[in-house]
Enzyme design. Structure first.
Site, PDB file in Angstrom:
ATOM      1  N   ASP A  32       0.851  -1.191   0.000  1.00 57.82           N
ATOM      2  CA  ASP A  32       0.000   0.000   0.000  1.00 57.82           C
ATOM      3  C   ASP A  32       0.890   1.245   0.000  1.00 57.82           C
ATOM      4  OD1 ASP A  32      -3.222   0.538   0.965  1.00 57.82           O
ATOM      5  OD2 ASP A  32      -1.804   2.206   1.108  1.00 57.82           O
ATOM      6  N   ILE A  33       0.487   2.234  -0.781  1.00 54.03           N
ATOM      7  CA  ILE A  33       1.288   3.452  -0.929  1.00 54.03           C
ATOM      8  C   ILE A  33       1.272   4.298   0.347  1.00 54.03           C
ATOM      9  CG2 ILE A  33      -0.495   5.043  -1.803  1.00 54.03           C
ATOM     10  CD1 ILE A  33       1.505   5.725  -4.084  1.00 54.03           C
ATOM     11  N   ASN A  89     -12.801  -3.071   2.769  1.00 52.85           N
ATOM     12  CA  ASN A  89     -13.693  -1.917   2.845  1.00 52.85           C
ATOM     13  C   ASN A  89     -14.654  -1.977   1.662  1.00 52.85           C
ATOM     14  OD1 ASN A  89     -12.305  -0.891   5.100  1.00 52.85           O
ATOM     15  ND2 ASN A  89     -10.802   0.124   3.799  1.00 52.85           N
ATOM     16  N   GLY A  95     -15.848   2.761   3.777  1.00 55.27           N
ATOM     17  CA  GLY A  95     -14.586   3.480   3.602  1.00 55.27           C
ATOM     18  C   GLY A  95     -13.837   3.131   2.336  1.00 55.27           C
ATOM     19  N   GLN A  96     -14.528   2.497   1.383  1.00 53.77           N
ATOM     20  CA  GLN A  96     -13.851   2.128   0.135  1.00 53.77           C
ATOM     21  C   GLN A  96     -13.591   3.369  -0.707  1.00 53.77           C
ATOM     22  OE1 GLN A  96     -15.938  -0.808  -2.226  1.00 53.77           O
ATOM     23  NE2 GLN A  96     -14.216  -1.076  -3.631  1.00 53.77           N
ATOM     24  N   HIS A 102     -10.376  -5.180  -3.301  1.00 53.75           N
ATOM     25  CA  HIS A 102      -9.042  -5.442  -2.746  1.00 53.75           C
ATOM     26  C   HIS A 102      -9.134  -5.836  -1.292  1.00 53.75           C
ATOM     27  CE1 HIS A 102      -9.949  -1.136  -2.448  1.00 53.75           C
ATOM     28  NE2 HIS A 102      -9.296  -1.156  -1.300  1.00 53.75           N
ATOM     29  N   HIS A 104      -7.052  -5.743   2.200  1.00 58.13           N
ATOM     30  CA  HIS A 104      -5.933  -5.178   2.942  1.00 58.13           C
ATOM     31  C   HIS A 104      -5.393  -6.255   3.883  1.00 58.13           C
ATOM     32  CE1 HIS A 104      -6.798  -0.735   2.295  1.00 58.13           C
ATOM     33  NE2 HIS A 104      -7.994  -1.235   2.021  1.00 58.13           N
TER      34      HIS A 104
HETATM   35  P1  AMP Z   1      -9.770   1.504   0.263  1.00 61.16           P
HETATM   36  O1  AMP Z   1      -9.900   2.786   1.042  1.00 61.16           O
HETATM   37  O2  AMP Z   1     -10.132   0.270   1.031  1.00 61.16           O
HETATM   38  O3  AMP Z   1     -10.460   1.598  -1.074  1.00 61.16           O
HETATM   39  O4  AMP Z   1      -8.209   1.318   0.018  1.00 61.16           O
HETATM   40  C1  AMP Z   1      -7.523   1.882  -1.043  1.00 61.16           C
HETATM   41  C2  AMP Z   1      -6.070   1.787  -0.691  1.00 61.16           C
HETATM   42  O5  AMP Z   1      -5.312   1.971  -1.858  1.00 61.16           O
HETATM   43  C3  AMP Z   1      -5.587   2.831   0.320  1.00 61.16           C
HETATM   44  O6  AMP Z   1      -5.050   2.182   1.476  1.00 61.16           O
HETATM   45  C4  AMP Z   1      -4.525   3.605  -0.456  1.00 61.16           C
HETATM   46  O7  AMP Z   1      -3.434   4.002   0.353  1.00 61.16           O
HETATM   47  C5  AMP Z   1      -4.120   2.602  -1.508  1.00 61.16           C
HETATM   48  N1  AMP Z   1      -3.573   3.141  -2.746  1.00 61.16           N
HETATM   49  C6  AMP Z   1      -4.055   4.176  -3.476  1.00 61.16           C
HETATM   50  N2  AMP Z   1      -3.302   4.385  -4.559  1.00 61.16           N
HETATM   51  C7  AMP Z   1      -2.306   3.458  -4.528  1.00 61.16           C
HETATM   52  C8  AMP Z   1      -1.192   3.151  -5.367  1.00 61.16           C
HETATM   53  N3  AMP Z   1      -0.955   3.851  -6.496  1.00 61.16           N
HETATM   54  N4  AMP Z   1      -0.372   2.146  -5.005  1.00 61.16           N
HETATM   55  C9  AMP Z   1      -0.603   1.449  -3.870  1.00 61.16           C
HETATM   56  N5  AMP Z   1      -1.643   1.675  -3.044  1.00 61.16           N
HETATM   57  C10 AMP Z   1      -2.469   2.670  -3.351  1.00 61.16           C
END
Ligand code: AMP
Ligand code: ZN
Length: 116
Positions: A32-33, A89, A95-96, A102, A104
């Site tokens: 995760d970024i 999420n 919170g998606q 995906h 986590h």
């Molecule tokens: P959600 O809030 O469950 O939809 O999670 C989305 C996740 O994607 C968050 O934890 C972000 O930090 C992560 N995210 C967004 N953009 C990127 C990216 N380019 N590379 C890796 N993770 C990312």
């Protein structure tokens, strides 16, 4: 949003780079970024599914593979015995923020329940 504009589809295709930690024919796992724990990995299906809410009966094997991959990574990384958190999420109240299903995988510290 169309699949063509989907961030995680672009990561799956390689159009957008990600720090990949595992991949097979069904799943891709990458860091995760914005990590919320010492280990914070996202596991996505190569196939676009908007959210858990949109998963169909035909997606059962894919859903199983996502969870199995999370468990395998946790064991490989050595924090399975201590424990970890798996989160999906789903939609706005869940919170998606990225609408490509995906999982986590969070590990390396204790987590409280319920989450916020
Ligand atoms: P959600 O809030 O469950 O939809 O999670 C989305 C996740 O994607 C968050 O934890 C972000 O930090 C992560 N995210 C967004 N953009 C990127 C990216 N380019 N590379 C890796 N993770 C990312
Ligand atoms: Zn997608």
């Amino acid at each position: 949003m169309s699949v063509e504009d989907c961030l995680f589809c672009k990561i799956a295709s390689g159009e957008i780079p990600a720090s990949r930690v595992f991949e097979d024919d069904v799943c891709i796992a990458f860091n995760d970024i914005s990590p919320q724990a010492p280990t914070h990995i996202l596991i996505i299906p190569r196939q676009h599914i908007d959210s858990l809410d949109k998963a169909q009966t035909g997606d059962r094997d894919t859903l199983g593979r996502l969870l199995q991959t999370a468990a395998d990574i946790a064991r490989d990384r050595g924090f399975a015995d201590d424990g970890y958190r798996v989160v999906i999420n789903t939609n706005a109240d869940g919170g998606q923020t990225v609408f490509h299903l995906h999982v986590h995988l969070l590990g390396g510290r204790p987590f409280i329940f319920p989450p916020g």
